[in-house]
Design an enzyme around this catalytic site. Structure first.
Site, mmCIF file in Angstrom:
data_model
loop_
_atom_site.group_PDB
_atom_site.id
_atom_site.type_symbol
_atom_site.label_atom_id
_atom_site.label_comp_id
_atom_site.label_asym_id
_atom_site.label_seq_id
_atom_site.Cartn_x
_atom_site.Cartn_y
_atom_site.Cartn_z
ATOM 1 C CG MET A 19 32.576 29.632 40.371
ATOM 2 S SD MET A 19 33.217 31.267 40.809
ATOM 3 C CE MET A 19 31.973 31.758 41.974
ATOM 4 N NE ARG A 20 37.337 22.284 43.090
ATOM 5 C CZ ARG A 20 37.007 21.347 43.995
ATOM 6 N NH1 ARG A 20 35.746 21.068 44.244
ATOM 7 N NH2 ARG A 20 37.944 20.693 44.665
ATOM 8 C CG ASP B 280 38.169 35.837 46.751
ATOM 9 O OD1 ASP B 280 38.569 35.342 45.690
ATOM 10 O OD2 ASP B 280 37.059 35.582 47.245
ATOM 11 C CD GLN C 186 34.195 49.205 33.196
ATOM 12 O OE1 GLN C 186 35.402 49.368 33.137
ATOM 13 N NE2 GLN C 186 33.357 49.788 32.352
ATOM 14 C CG ASN D 2 40.432 34.760 41.093
ATOM 15 O OD1 ASN D 2 39.751 34.180 40.225
ATOM 16 N ND2 ASN D 2 39.908 35.161 42.237
ATOM 17 C CB SER E 231 40.011 43.120 42.424
ATOM 18 O OG SER E 231 39.295 44.070 43.173
ATOM 19 C CG HIS F 100 36.656 38.560 44.091
ATOM 20 N ND1 HIS F 100 36.050 37.363 44.374
ATOM 21 C CD2 HIS F 100 36.139 39.465 44.952
ATOM 22 C CE1 HIS F 100 35.203 37.534 45.377
ATOM 23 N NE2 HIS F 100 35.231 38.797 45.750
HETATM 24 C C1 GAR Z 1 33.041 36.767 36.929
HETATM 25 O O1 GAR Z 1 32.176 37.824 37.244
HETATM 26 C C2 GAR Z 1 34.149 36.657 37.960
HETATM 27 O O2 GAR Z 1 34.486 37.894 38.508
HETATM 28 C C3 GAR Z 1 33.512 35.760 38.975
HETATM 29 O O3 GAR Z 1 32.815 34.808 38.242
HETATM 30 C C4 GAR Z 1 32.320 35.416 37.049
HETATM 31 C C5 GAR Z 1 32.598 34.497 35.891
HETATM 32 O O4 GAR Z 1 31.945 34.946 34.743
HETATM 33 N N1 GAR Z 1 34.511 35.135 39.814
HETATM 34 C C6 GAR Z 1 34.350 34.877 41.104
HETATM 35 O O5 GAR Z 1 33.316 35.119 41.698
HETATM 36 C C7 GAR Z 1 35.547 34.255 41.785
HETATM 37 N N2 GAR Z 1 35.432 34.335 43.204
HETATM 38 P P1 GAR Z 1 32.327 34.330 33.319
HETATM 39 O O6 GAR Z 1 32.278 32.803 33.452
HETATM 40 O O7 GAR Z 1 31.243 34.825 32.391
HETATM 41 O O8 GAR Z 1 33.677 34.818 32.947
#
Ligand code: GAR
Length: 216
Positions: A92-93, A147, A175, A109, A138, A111
């Site tokens: 998250m950076r 993104d 998913q 990545n 995605s 998203h």
């Molecule tokens: C995931 O849902 C991913 O899509 C999201 O963070 C979550 C991480 O979950 N990513 C973002 O929002 C990036 N902008 P996880 O740590 O359980 O894999």
């Protein structure tokens, strides 16, 4: 073909990391996670990596004076593992342009939205508020636009009448855990590249919504 060396960047729970570790261990992905890097020392994903016997690194952004200084150190740390692919899995950076350019075509990545809809945060609530029929996730190549890089593949889920952001997030997460290993598998099989501003899969420039999603 040499196995693909993956470096995975996380900030939190690491459930996508777990799905990728499992897919490497089963041979679904032709590669292995050589290191997991977190900007947060308490990220549960670090425990997942240690349980799988994978190297872990913590590089806290709090110890750096600027985003540029942090990303320069992060870039060096990633490089030290000589990866073929850098996988952002809930990292998250916001990344600097120089870091993104350095790993252009080698950084993916995930998203939690059907990009280009809902870049940024709170994607699940925003999809509910907009009364969308579908939501999803995605996987895309990372470019300078947040993104905004070319989409490789998307997974769709329906939005149900009583959904909250939490129930919808859970459906999307399920998913994600299939989608991300699938795309990393394609990369590990050398079927996926980025050329100019396109994701290219099996020698075809992919359209804006990426390749059709089918479980392999
Ligand atoms: C995931 O849902 C991913 O899509 C999201 O963070 C979550 C991480 O979950 N990513 C973002 O929002 C990036 N902008 P996880 O740590 O359980 O894999």
């Amino acid at each position: 073909m040499a196995p693909t060396r993956l470096v995975v960047l996380i900030s939190g729970s690491g459930s996508n990391l777990q799905a990728i570790i499992d897919a490497c261990q089963s041979g679904y992905i032709r590669g292995s996670v050589v290191s997991v890097i977190s900007n947060k020392a308490d990220a549960y994903g670090l425990t997942r990596a240690k349980n799988a016997g994978i190297d872990t690194q913590v590089l806290s952004h709090k110890e750096f004076e600027s985003r540029e200084a942090y990303d320069a150190a992060l870039s060096d740390l990633i490089d030290s593992f000589d990866p073929d692919l850098v996988v952002l899995a809930g990292f998250m950076r916001i990344l600097t342009a120089s870091l993104v350019q350095k790993f252009r075509g080698k950084m993916l990545n995930i998203h939690p939205s059907l990009l280009p809809k809902y870049q940024g945060l709170n994607t699940h609530q925003r999809a509910i508020d907009a009364q969308d029929a579908f939501h999803g996730a995605s996987v895309h190549f990372v470019t300078e636009e947040l993104d905004g890089g070319p989409v490789v593949c998307q997974a769709k889920v329906p939005i149900l009448p009583n959904d909250t952001a939490d129930t919808l997030a859970q459906r999307v997460h399920e998913q994600e855990h299939k989608l991300y290993p699938l795309v990393v598998k394609w990369f590990s099989e050398r079927r996926l590249t980025m050329e100019a501003d396109y994701a290219v899969f099996d020698d075809q420039n992919l359209p804006a919504e990426g390749a059709p999603y089918s479980e392999e």
